[in-house]
Design a protein around this motif. Structure first.
Motif, PDB file in Angstrom:
ATOM      1  N   TYR A  86       0.825  -1.184   0.109  1.00 21.68           N
ATOM      2  CA  TYR A  86      -0.006   0.069  -0.033  1.00 21.68           C
ATOM      3  C   TYR A  86       0.794   1.272  -0.040  1.00 21.68           C
ATOM      4  CZ  TYR A  86      -3.381  -3.517   0.991  1.00 21.68           C
ATOM      5  OH  TYR A  86      -4.463  -4.454   1.250  1.00 21.68           O
ATOM      6  N   ASN A  87       1.914   1.198   0.589  1.00 23.23           N
ATOM      7  CA  ASN A  87       2.709   2.305   0.796  1.00 23.23           C
ATOM      8  C   ASN A  87       3.434   2.913  -0.551  1.00 23.23           C
ATOM      9  OD1 ASN A  87       2.203   2.992   3.625  1.00 23.23           O
ATOM     10  ND2 ASN A  87       3.950   1.521   4.066  1.00 23.23           N
ATOM     11  N   ASP A  88       3.824   1.573  -1.148  1.00 21.56           N
ATOM     12  CA  ASP A  88       4.361   1.870  -2.687  1.00 21.56           C
ATOM     13  C   ASP A  88       3.389   2.473  -3.630  1.00 21.56           C
ATOM     14  OD1 ASP A  88       6.672   1.091  -1.678  1.00 21.56           O
ATOM     15  OD2 ASP A  88       6.612  -1.245  -2.046  1.00 21.56           O
ATOM     16  N   ALA A  89       2.138   1.812  -3.453  1.00 23.93           N
ATOM     17  CA  ALA A  89       1.218   2.051  -4.429  1.00 23.93           C
ATOM     18  C   ALA A  89       0.708   3.938  -4.261  1.00 23.93           C
ATOM     19  CB  ALA A  89      -0.335   1.384  -4.020  1.00 23.93           C
ATOM     20  N   VAL A  90       0.721   4.199  -2.787  1.00 23.89           N
ATOM     21  CA  VAL A  90       0.596   5.635  -2.615  1.00 23.89           C
ATOM     22  C   VAL A  90       1.531   6.459  -3.242  1.00 23.89           C
ATOM     23  CG1 VAL A  90       0.527   7.451  -0.716  1.00 23.89           C
ATOM     24  CG2 VAL A  90      -0.838   5.211  -0.222  1.00 23.89           C
ATOM     25  N   SER A  91       2.774   6.052  -3.001  1.00 21.74           N
ATOM     26  CA  SER A  91       4.091   6.698  -3.613  1.00 21.74           C
ATOM     27  C   SER A  91       3.989   6.674  -5.120  1.00 21.74           C
ATOM     28  CB  SER A  91       5.238   5.914  -3.153  1.00 21.74           C
ATOM     29  OG  SER A  91       6.126   6.708  -4.018  1.00 21.74           O
ATOM     30  N   ALA A  92       3.488   5.801  -5.669  1.00 16.47           N
ATOM     31  CA  ALA A  92       3.287   5.814  -7.421  1.00 16.47           C
ATOM     32  C   ALA A  92       2.218   6.849  -7.589  1.00 16.47           C
ATOM     33  CB  ALA A  92       3.157   4.232  -7.536  1.00 16.47           C
ATOM     34  N   TYR A  93       1.142   6.612  -7.032  1.00 11.10           N
ATOM     35  CA  TYR A  93      -0.058   7.560  -7.335  1.00 11.10           C
ATOM     36  C   TYR A  93       0.299   9.027  -7.265  1.00 11.10           C
ATOM     37  CZ  TYR A  93      -3.303   3.740  -8.056  1.00 11.10           C
ATOM     38  OH  TYR A  93      -3.741   2.357  -8.510  1.00 11.10           O
ATOM     39  N   LYS A  94       1.300   9.372  -6.152  1.00  7.82           N
ATOM     40  CA  LYS A  94       1.714  10.823  -5.901  1.00  7.82           C
ATOM     41  C   LYS A  94       2.577  10.984  -7.021  1.00  7.82           C
ATOM     42  CE  LYS A  94       0.804  10.978  -0.797  1.00  7.82           C
ATOM     43  NZ  LYS A  94       1.354  10.903   0.372  1.00  7.82           N
ATOM     44  N   LYS A  95       3.596  10.178  -7.596  1.00  8.14           N
ATOM     45  CA  LYS A  95       4.372  10.660  -8.594  1.00  8.14           C
ATOM     46  C   LYS A  95       3.380  10.938  -9.911  1.00  8.14           C
ATOM     47  CE  LYS A  95       8.461   8.317  -6.486  1.00  8.14           C
ATOM     48  NZ  LYS A  95       9.467   7.219  -6.704  1.00  8.14           N
ATOM     49  N   GLY A  96       2.304  10.023 -10.088  1.00  9.28           N
ATOM     50  CA  GLY A  96       1.865  10.310 -11.264  1.00  9.28           C
ATOM     51  C   GLY A  96       0.986  11.553 -11.434  1.00  9.28           C
ATOM     52  N   LEU A  97       0.425  12.003  -9.961  1.00  8.50           N
ATOM     53  CA  LEU A  97      -0.247  13.112 -10.008  1.00  8.50           C
ATOM     54  C   LEU A  97       0.931  14.279  -9.901  1.00  8.50           C
ATOM     55  CD1 LEU A  97      -2.674  12.319  -7.336  1.00  8.50           C
ATOM     56  CD2 LEU A  97      -3.382  13.063  -9.487  1.00  8.50           C
ATOM     57  N   GLU A  98       2.059  14.175  -9.854  1.00 10.71           N
ATOM     58  CA  GLU A  98       2.883  15.124  -9.853  1.00 10.71           C
ATOM     59  C   GLU A  98       3.006  15.623 -11.269  1.00 10.71           C
ATOM     60  OE1 GLU A  98       6.467  14.410  -7.976  1.00 10.71           O
ATOM     61  OE2 GLU A  98       5.560  14.325  -5.967  1.00 10.71           O
ATOM     62  N   LEU A  99       2.928  14.608 -12.155  1.00 10.06           N
ATOM     63  CA  LEU A  99       3.082  14.894 -13.510  1.00 10.06           C
ATOM     64  C   LEU A  99       1.615  15.510 -14.359  1.00 10.06           C
ATOM     65  CD1 LEU A  99       4.815  11.433 -14.567  1.00 10.06           C
ATOM     66  CD2 LEU A  99       5.712  13.953 -14.384  1.00 10.06           C
ATOM     67  N   ASP A 100       0.411  14.972 -13.715  1.00 11.34           N
ATOM     68  CA  ASP A 100      -0.845  15.453 -14.030  1.00 11.34           C
ATOM     69  C   ASP A 100      -1.815  15.546 -12.801  1.00 11.34           C
ATOM     70  OD1 ASP A 100      -3.088  15.977 -15.434  1.00 11.34           O
ATOM     71  OD2 ASP A 100      -3.268  14.326 -16.759  1.00 11.34           O
ATOM     72  N   PRO A 101      -1.835  16.607 -12.145  1.00 15.48           N
ATOM     73  CA  PRO A 101      -2.797  16.589 -11.028  1.00 15.48           C
ATOM     74  C   PRO A 101      -4.263  16.328 -11.057  1.00 15.48           C
ATOM     75  CG  PRO A 101      -1.305  18.505 -11.149  1.00 15.48           C
ATOM     76  CD  PRO A 101      -1.039  17.718 -12.323  1.00 15.48           C
ATOM     77  N   SER A 102      -4.486  16.590 -12.536  1.00 19.15           N
ATOM     78  CA  SER A 102      -6.126  16.567 -12.692  1.00 19.15           C
ATOM     79  C   SER A 102      -6.382  15.095 -13.133  1.00 19.15           C
ATOM     80  CB  SER A 102      -6.520  17.359 -13.893  1.00 19.15           C
ATOM     81  OG  SER A 102      -5.658  17.285 -15.188  1.00 19.15           O
ATOM     82  N   ASP A 103      -5.511  14.265 -13.133  1.00 17.17           N
ATOM     83  CA  ASP A 103      -5.898  12.593 -13.707  1.00 17.17           C
ATOM     84  C   ASP A 103      -6.789  12.301 -12.837  1.00 17.17           C
ATOM     85  OD1 ASP A 103      -5.726   9.999 -14.145  1.00 17.17           O
ATOM     86  OD2 ASP A 103      -4.067  10.276 -15.454  1.00 17.17           O
ATOM     87  N   HIS A 104      -8.066  11.776 -13.307  1.00 18.55           N
ATOM     88  CA  HIS A 104      -9.044  11.292 -12.209  1.00 18.55           C
ATOM     89  C   HIS A 104      -8.667   9.627 -11.664  1.00 18.55           C
ATOM     90  CE1 HIS A 104     -11.354  14.650 -12.360  1.00 18.55           C
ATOM     91  NE2 HIS A 104     -11.509  14.616 -13.492  1.00 18.55           N
TER      92      HIS A 104
END
Length: 701
Positions: A86-104
């Motif tokens: 779960y922690n790795d999943a959170v980290s991955a999603y946060k990195k993706g949102l840094e690239l595209d904060p609006s990605d639903h």
């Protein structure tokens, strides 16, 4: 063609045929291995078939090929979620949102990951809350279980601090409840770990110089080995307690766990509970160590103890204090710093340490403080006061080093004050001793003119004090006035005492005081000769004692000893004149002529002269045989001096005039003693023989 395989894969994926989709995507990847989209699509298909390990492999490849593509991180997050990372999943999603904060998709994935992370952490914490209290997380040595629990605590705390659960109030409440449960568990685990390693220090090794504990060759001066069979106690040889010596009171792995727990409790706002748990265990442990060291007497106990009972306690306290300050307290401070390193430099950096040992330190210091103010003061207490003073002086730098923080100012001040009180106590007792010598009141002459008890006492006392020369030199800083009640005794010329320390001058002054006092006592003898003999005995004892004690001799100097020997010779001359002048007067030749004479010598005058000699010598023998010269060498020297004075004169007188009586009746009536008789009688003198034992041997006819 890769594009054709990709289209087939997309169609199969849309139809829910995930196995066919994976097969087509694999064909496409084989044809175009650098295409990040193909890896992303196959990762999605693998997730749909719960093949999370394969999905993670493809997602990582997609990120590697296209690190600025948000969708690659979405695939990576989904794969981690499936694997319950779960922690790795959170980290991955946060990195993706840094690239595209609006990605639903990323936003939804992060939300799911956070919720699942929280639920997983909560379940771990609740599991241990429902577990029997006898089972401990940190007891089994299972690092996976320990790390899993600590990670769960970190996650709950992180969720509260980050605010990611704010849209669900029930989650906020659950998180706070989970933290309370976790803190209660960690506090219990913290206390349990401390208790498991709370055995007192093995004091037998400290207090026994013959301890078998040995330093390991491969370690520094501060490292020591533990005795075999003493696994539950920390043990260090007393021989190494000559400076601050920090030892490990708790094994390093337990220290690491304690530090991990303390860090999380403090982060969650449970500093007070954590510190109190530590205090509860460590204070008891320090108390137990002090009891084993023998530090338990209260001030009231000390004040009411007889001095002879206190002396061994003082010796023991000195050894115990060195161990307590240099090893026990220093090691306790090290332990607190190891457990709470994140408090160093803060306003409460040594709070735990100080609260653990403050009472015990004050108890330790109170003993020395009670001794410094004990009453009544008397000279026989000076040696132990000096030993205590030396110990405190030696320990003061270590106390300042161990208790160096502002919070410890009171302890440093108390130690310095006690040292000052011991200094004043030593000075006061020394002054009392000096005044006692000056004003010793006895007027009853000691029998036989032997050495006065005060002389032995004073000389033995100052000889003992010179063993503490370094300390006394620091304490005695003012020079004495070389004047006494009986008059000015500054006949010791300046060259004799110049460049002497104030202590050396005090010793000279005391001997002068003693001599003056003895001179006054010698006047109480009715026979002046006995007074002179008394002074000879005592001055000789002073000289011989000073010569025998190297420290004393060096301090007062040979110059002053020569002055004392001059005094001795003066008393010897006075004794000789007051005793033997009358005897020698009988052996003069003047006045022997008369009207009725033989060869110009009056027989009657000669008879009276012999009779006067016999009477005078017998009186001296009778009296001075009872006198005492305890020193064999002095006794022999005085007898030789008398012999050298009397024997030649008597031999000459007897040789010249004894024939005047040999033809008459009863010549032995007048010539009672031969030269040999007189010689033998002289060697009867000064033995302290009682009157009933005296017998002046006469010559054989």
């Amino acid at each position: 063609m890769a594009e054709e395989a990709k289209v087939k894969g997309n169609a199969a994926f849309s139809a829910g045929n995930y196995a066919d989709a994976i097969r087509h995507y694999t064909e496409a990847i084989d044809l175009s291995p650098d295409n990040h989209v193909l890896y992303s699509n196959r990762s999605a298909a693998c997730v749909s078939r719960n093949q999370y390990t394969e999905a993670l492999f493809d997602a990582k490849n997609a990120v590697k090929l296209k690190p600025d593509w948000p969708e690659a991180f979405s695939r990576l997050g989904a794969a981690h979620l499936g694997l319950q990372n779960y922690n790795d999943a959170v980290s991955a999603y946060k990195k993706g949102l840094e690239l595209d904060p609006s990605d639903h998709v990323l936003q939804s994935g992060l939300k799911d990951a956070v919720e699942l992370t929280f639920e997983s952490a909560e379940s771990i914490i609740l599991k241990w809350d429902s577990t029997s209290s006898e089972e401990k997380i940190f007891d089994g040595g299972n690092r996976h279980v320990i790390d899993q629990y600590l990670s769960a605590v970190d996650e709950i705390q992180r969720s509260l601090e980050s605010g990611t659960l704010t849209d669900k109030p029930d989650h906020q409440s659950k998180a706070k409840t989970a933290i309370r449960i976790a803190m209660a568990r960690l506090e219990d685990e913290f206390r349990n770990l401390l208790t498991a390693h709370a055995s007192p220090i093995e004091t037998d090794c400290f207090m026994d110089p013959n301890s078998s504990i040995k330093r390991t060759d491969s370690t520094s001066d501060e490292s020591f080995t533990e005795d075999e069979g003493l696994e539950s106690r920390t043990c260090v040889s007393y021989r190494f307690a000559n400076g601050i010596c920090e030892i490990d009171l708790i094994p390093s792995d337990a220290i690491s766990d304690l530090r991990s727990i303390a860090e999380r409790m403090i982060s969650a706002g449970y500093l007070r509970e954590c510190v109190q748990a530590c205090l509860g265990v460590r204070k008891s442990c320090v108390d137990a160590s002090l009891v084993l060291l023998g530090i338990e007497s209260s001030i009231d106990d000390v004040q009411w103890m007889e001095w002879e009972n206190l002396e061994p306690k003082i010796r023991w306290w000195i050894r115990a204090a060195r161990v307590s300050i240099r090893i026990l307290f220093a090691s306790e401070k090290k332990l607190c710093e190891q457990i709470f390193p994140f408090l160093l430099g803060s306003s409460i950096d040594d709070f735990c340490f100080l609260e653990t040992v403050k009472g015990q330190v004050m108890q330790l210091l109170n003993f020395a403080g009670a001794i410094s103010t004990i009453s009544p003061r008397s000279p026989e207490k000076l040696v132990k006061i000096l030993e205590l003073h030396d110990a405190m002086s030696d320990l003061l730098p270590d106390i300042e080093a161990v208790f160096q923080s502002m919070s410890s100012k009171l302890i440093r001040a108390e130690a310095a004050e006690i040292l000052s009180e011991l200094t004043e106590a030593a000075r006061g007792i020394w002054s009392m001793f000096v005044n006692g010598v000056l004003n010793e009141p006895s007027k009853v002459p000691v029998p036989g003119g032997t050495i006065h008890p005060m002389t032995r006492y004073v000389m033995n006392y100052i000889s003992l004090i010179t063993d503490y020369e370094q300390t006394m030199v620091k304490l005695i800083v003012s020079k004495p006035e070389l004047k006494l009640n009986s008059g000015d005794l500054t006949d010791v010329e300046l060259e004799v005492v110049e460049r002497r320390t104030p202590l050396a001058l005090h010793l000279i002054w005391i001997i002068m005081t003693l001599q003056s006092n003895l001179d006054g006592k010698s006047k109480h003898y009715k026979d002046p000769a006995l007074g002179h003999l008394f002074m000879m005995n005592n001055v000789n004892y002073i000289v011989q004692k000073a010569k025998a004690e190297t420290n004393l001799r060096e301090m007062i100097g040979d110059g002053y000893l020569r002055r004392l020997l001059g005094k001795y010779r003066q008393f010897a001359t006075c004794y000789q004149r007051s005793t033997w002048a009358k005897v020698m007067y009988c052996l003069r030749e003047e006045g022997l002529q008369g009207n009725v004479s033989v060869f110009g010598v009056s027989r009657s005058t000669l008879r009276e002269r012999f009779k006067s000699f016999n009477a005078a010598f017998e009186e001296v023998h009778k009296t001075q045989a009872m006198w005492v010269i305890p020193d064999d060498k002095l006794r022999q020297e005085l007898r030789v001096m008398i012999s050298e004075l009397l024997i030649p004169a008597y031999t000459t007188f007897l040789g010249r005039f004894k024939n005047y009586f040999e033809s008459g009746r009863h010549p032995e009536t007048f010539v009672k003693y031969s030269v040999e008789d007189i010689q033998a009688a002289i060697f009867d003198l000064f033995e302290g023989t009682s009157a009933s034992q005296q017998q002046l041997r006469r010559r054989t006819p």
